[in-house]
Design an enzyme around this catalytic site. Sequence first.
Site, PDB file in Angstrom:
ATOM      1  N   HIS A 106      36.541  42.385  43.281  1.00 53.09           N
ATOM      2  CA  HIS A 106      37.049  43.545  42.534  1.00 53.09           C
ATOM      3  C   HIS A 106      36.668  44.820  43.287  1.00 53.09           C
ATOM      4  CE1 HIS A 106      37.798  46.479  39.428  1.00 53.09           C
ATOM      5  NE2 HIS A 106      38.503  45.562  38.809  1.00 53.09           N
ATOM      6  N   GLU A 131      35.684  47.584  42.361  1.00 53.18           N
ATOM      7  CA  GLU A 131      34.449  48.253  41.918  1.00 53.18           C
ATOM      8  C   GLU A 131      33.224  47.641  42.604  1.00 53.18           C
ATOM      9  OE1 GLU A 131      35.295  47.758  37.773  1.00 53.18           O
ATOM     10  OE2 GLU A 131      36.838  49.317  37.912  1.00 53.18           O
ATOM     11  N   GLU A 154      45.434  45.076  42.821  1.00 51.17           N
ATOM     12  CA  GLU A 154      44.939  46.197  42.033  1.00 51.17           C
ATOM     13  C   GLU A 154      44.759  47.409  42.952  1.00 51.17           C
ATOM     14  OE1 GLU A 154      42.897  44.959  38.197  1.00 51.17           O
ATOM     15  OE2 GLU A 154      41.350  44.881  39.715  1.00 51.17           O
TER      16      GLU A 154
HETATM   17  P1  13P Z   1      42.263  49.489  34.068  1.00 52.53           P
HETATM   18  O1  13P Z   1      43.211  48.602  33.288  1.00 52.53           O
HETATM   19  O2  13P Z   1      41.267  50.177  33.210  1.00 52.53           O
HETATM   20  O3  13P Z   1      43.009  50.399  34.980  1.00 52.53           O
HETATM   21  O4  13P Z   1      41.401  48.512  35.014  1.00 52.53           O
HETATM   22  C1  13P Z   1      42.051  47.601  35.813  1.00 52.53           C
HETATM   23  C2  13P Z   1      41.060  46.684  36.400  1.00 52.53           C
HETATM   24  O5  13P Z   1      40.238  47.076  37.213  1.00 52.53           O
HETATM   25  C3  13P Z   1      41.078  45.282  35.965  1.00 52.53           C
HETATM   26  O6  13P Z   1      40.297  44.492  36.796  1.00 52.53           O
END
Ligand code: 13P
Length: 252
Positions: A94, A96, A166
């Site tokens: 991910h 993040e 993403e």
């Molecule tokens: P949001 O739906 O808050 O944009 O986040 C997406 C996400 O990172 C899912 O893994």
Amino acid sequence: MRKLVIANWKMYYGPVKAGAWIRAFRRERLPKDLDIGVAVPHVSLAAARSSLGRAGVPLLGGQDVFWANDGAYTGEISPAMLKEFGLSFCLVGHSERRVNLGETDEMVAKKAAALQKAGIQPVVCVGETDAQKKKGETLKVVRAQLAACLQGVKGDGAARPAIAYEPVWAIGSGKPCSPLDAKNVHEAIREVLVKKYGKASAQEIRILYGGSVDPRNVAEYVSTTHVDGVLVGSSSLDPRAFGMLCRAALPA
Ligand code: 13P
């Protein structure tokens, strides 16, 4: 292929809040032909395991894993440990984690391969940053991430990977990628998968879109070519909104 909607709770719900979410979600009417999963924080796996299925969510998932099955890795959680909780899938890579913890494509590949060995489906996250998008590098970046993150990862079997596209700039920003742009990136991802795994296997690999998906825009994504489902952050935190999103994804 059945569509898949995954909620990513990120670092929001510990066991108490997870329990409350699941109790509330039990009241939601859900489309039968939709696959639904929730990626929960590790500490909430025990709470979720016993009750998520009864709330109409058959797929329990994790948000991260380490690549070794045991050893001196303080603080880490192994694929074998996740398997004990009956996990179906686990997110890896991910953005993040890439941004905050310096996770590299090489680490993501090791995690994905280790999950497969334990019989858990890796959901491999890729996506470009805002700066890369502005330079027109989206496809180049995504192709490179896929090539590196799928090293040593098999394309078939029950634990075949899923890919989550993403775009970093679309996550939590309220500015989703347009369905047309998502279609183009997903098409490029499918081409990479066809080259690597062959057409038959590549067609069985789900490619999810993630980034500011909500109950109003989900139907458009899910009906877009090569978009096999969505990965949802913010709109999954409220169980009623997530129920609404699931219904909107696959209207009766
Ligand atoms: P949001 O739906 O808050 O944009 O986040 C997406 C996400 O990172 C899912 O893994």
